[in-house]
Enzyme design. Sequence first.
Site, short mmCIF file in Angstrom:
data_model
loop_
_atom_site.label_atom_id
_atom_site.label_comp_id
_atom_site.label_asym_id
_atom_site.label_seq_id
_atom_site.Cartn_x
_atom_site.Cartn_y
_atom_site.Cartn_z
N TYR A 98 0.82 -1.22 0.00
CA TYR A 98 0.00 0.00 0.00
C TYR A 98 0.86 1.27 0.00
CZ TYR A 98 -4.37 -2.51 0.27
OH TYR A 98 -5.44 -3.32 -0.04
N GLU A 140 -8.63 -7.51 4.30
CA GLU A 140 -7.79 -8.56 3.69
C GLU A 140 -7.18 -9.45 4.78
OE1 GLU A 140 -5.41 -6.08 1.03
OE2 GLU A 140 -7.30 -5.46 0.10
C1 HEM Z 1 -6.26 2.15 -1.30
C2 HEM Z 1 -5.57 1.46 -2.18
C3 HEM Z 1 -6.18 0.62 -3.28
C4 HEM Z 1 -7.37 0.76 -3.92
C5 HEM Z 1 -8.44 1.81 -3.70
C6 HEM Z 1 -7.47 -0.32 -4.89
C7 HEM Z 1 -8.53 -0.50 -5.74
C8 HEM Z 1 -8.68 -1.56 -6.61
C9 HEM Z 1 -9.84 -1.81 -7.42
C10 HEM Z 1 -11.07 -0.93 -7.48
C11 HEM Z 1 -9.62 -2.96 -8.11
C12 HEM Z 1 -10.58 -3.65 -9.08
C13 HEM Z 1 -11.37 -4.63 -8.27
C14 HEM Z 1 -12.21 -5.55 -9.13
O1 HEM Z 1 -11.63 -6.32 -9.91
O2 HEM Z 1 -13.41 -5.50 -9.03
C15 HEM Z 1 -8.31 -3.44 -7.74
C16 HEM Z 1 -7.70 -4.56 -8.27
C17 HEM Z 1 -6.37 -4.82 -8.12
N1 HEM Z 1 -5.52 -4.24 -7.23
FE1 HEM Z 1 -5.93 -2.72 -5.99
N2 HEM Z 1 -6.33 -1.07 -4.84
C18 HEM Z 1 -5.53 -0.54 -3.87
C19 HEM Z 1 -4.29 -1.03 -3.50
C20 HEM Z 1 -3.60 -2.02 -4.17
C21 HEM Z 1 -2.26 -2.43 -3.85
C22 HEM Z 1 -1.42 -1.91 -2.71
C23 HEM Z 1 -1.92 -3.38 -4.77
C24 HEM Z 1 -0.58 -4.10 -4.91
C25 HEM Z 1 0.45 -3.50 -5.48
C26 HEM Z 1 -3.06 -3.58 -5.65
C27 HEM Z 1 -3.12 -4.47 -6.69
C28 HEM Z 1 -4.26 -4.78 -7.40
C29 HEM Z 1 -4.31 -5.76 -8.46
C30 HEM Z 1 -3.14 -6.60 -8.98
C31 HEM Z 1 -5.64 -5.80 -8.91
C32 HEM Z 1 -6.22 -6.64 -10.05
C33 HEM Z 1 -5.90 -5.89 -11.31
C34 HEM Z 1 -6.47 -6.47 -12.55
O3 HEM Z 1 -6.96 -7.59 -12.52
O4 HEM Z 1 -6.41 -5.77 -13.56
N3 HEM Z 1 -4.06 -2.73 -5.24
N4 HEM Z 1 -7.76 -2.58 -6.82
#
Ligand code: HEM
Length: 394
Positions: A98, A140
């Site tokens: 994060y 998580e």
């Molecule tokens: C406050 C911080 C964060 C927010 C608001 C956020 C938000 C989101 C959202 C809205 C999604 C799409 C969810 C879905 O598939 O319905 C997502 C997917 C994902 N997030 Fe986060 N995220 C955050 C932090 C992180 C962090 C720290 C990581 C790791 C580096 C990360 C890695 C990913 C990955 C790999 C996906 C799937 C991407 C894909 O399939 O294209 N996220 N996140």
Amino acid sequence: MLSPTSTDVIRATLPVVGAAISDITTLFYRKMFDAHPELERDLFNRGNQKQGEQQKALAGAIAAFAALQLEPDQARVDLILSRIANKHASLGIEPAQYAIVHTHLFAAIVEVLGDAVTPEVAAAWDEVYWLMAETLISMEAGLYASAGVAAGDVWRDVRVRERRHESADTVSFVLTSVDGSPLPTFAPGQYLSVAVRLPDGARQIRQYSLSSAPSSGDWRISVKRSGEVSNFLYHNVFEEDIVSVSTPFGDLVLQDDDAPLLLVSAGIGCTPMIGILSHLADTEDNRRISVLHADRSASSHAHRAELTELVERLPFAVMHRWYEDLGARRPEGSLREGRADLGEVTIAPGTRAYLCGPLPFMLGMREALLAKDVPAENIHYEVFGPDSWSAAGV
Ligand code: HEM
Ligand SMILES: Cc1cc2nc3c(=O)[nH]c(=O)nc-3n(C[C@H](O)[C@H](O)[C@H](O)COP(=O)(O)OP(=O)(O)OC[C@H]3O[C@@H](n4cnc5c(N)ncnc54)[C@H](O)[C@@H]3O)c2cc1C
């Protein structure tokens, strides 16, 4: 909760940040992937990046979360964050990551908004980010704890016990443990992530719903060939091969009550419904169940015969099917030509609906259900891609 000072600043700056959020998230990913190319290669879905889907989902989630600090609606906050937390857990996201996202997101905000980002504005948006991040980290942590794994430690090798064609372009894989020990159980409707090493060296991850019942002991997924990973699985993975998958996660799960059920799917959206129906049949469930499925044709309908068998095993289940092209068949009984239409379907009072299929299909079905007085909170859905629906609050 956001502090009063930050609340005022967010109220004043939300229109400006909201208008620029797509530029901000696009720049954010560019910056993060420049600094950490391994994240683009091995963690994020590069197809979604190319098409801008993930940028849209992230932008929507941040804008919606900020707006919800001004007009609180806990149920919507929970819905948005639970979707993300489950997806993150299925990818093994860890708390330390994060800080990486924070660094590049805030660099992007400053670059896009320039002088508008005063120290007060930066502090208020920082507070929003960490409020969201800490809630996600804690959700998580809960998901990892209930799965019995350390934070992020979700991956395991499984063996393909069986591979079967379920339609012209869909194959199912029955997965079993490598050493004969039982696989963890799951809730009907959940999915797992599959990671594959592609020929160019990238490790790409996709999610697949479990199309089997928990009682089977194995995990079965059904994959429709479409792009990079699904085609790779279709062409390269066979019986006895070893595949890397995550523990099951996901919040579209069958509620354990006796409300009448409506399962509505289109195309490959049938997979969680087949899993749910298998569970209901195995547990001799007595609920009233209406199963609706739409597909292009009989040959594209994955798990076609299995669906009929499952409905026949359930004493109070009825089925309706629509094929856009009936070919040489004639409409008969539950089979109709054209697109799914709720007009002729009786919806029992108190029905709980589960939707899965292309987004326009689900939005149409949702409208039709609302018109038939099914309350929004009884309409559950799964999006087979980044979920930009929950945040949009439709
Ligand atoms: C406050 C911080 C964060 C927010 C608001 C956020 C938000 C989101 C959202 C809205 C999604 C799409 C969810 C879905 O598939 O319905 C997502 C997917 C994902 N997030 Fe986060 N995220 C955050 C932090 C992180 C962090 C720290 C990581 C790791 C580096 C990360 C890695 C990913 C990955 C790999 C996906 C799937 C991407 C894909 O399939 O294209 N996220 N996140
Ligand atoms: C919770 C969840 C459950 C899921 N369950 C299932 C399931 O049970 N079964 C299943 O088959 N899938 C399921 N999916 C979808 C699955 O995760 C993948 O998204 C799907 O297999 C496509 O991935 P891919 O790598 O093959 O395609 P990608 O390469 O990621 O491409 C995605 C789509 O975009 C198209 N595309 C790619 N690049 C471009 C471009 N440049 N221009 C235009 N179009 C392009 C591709 O043709 C493809 O249709 C689920 C997804 C989620 C989130």
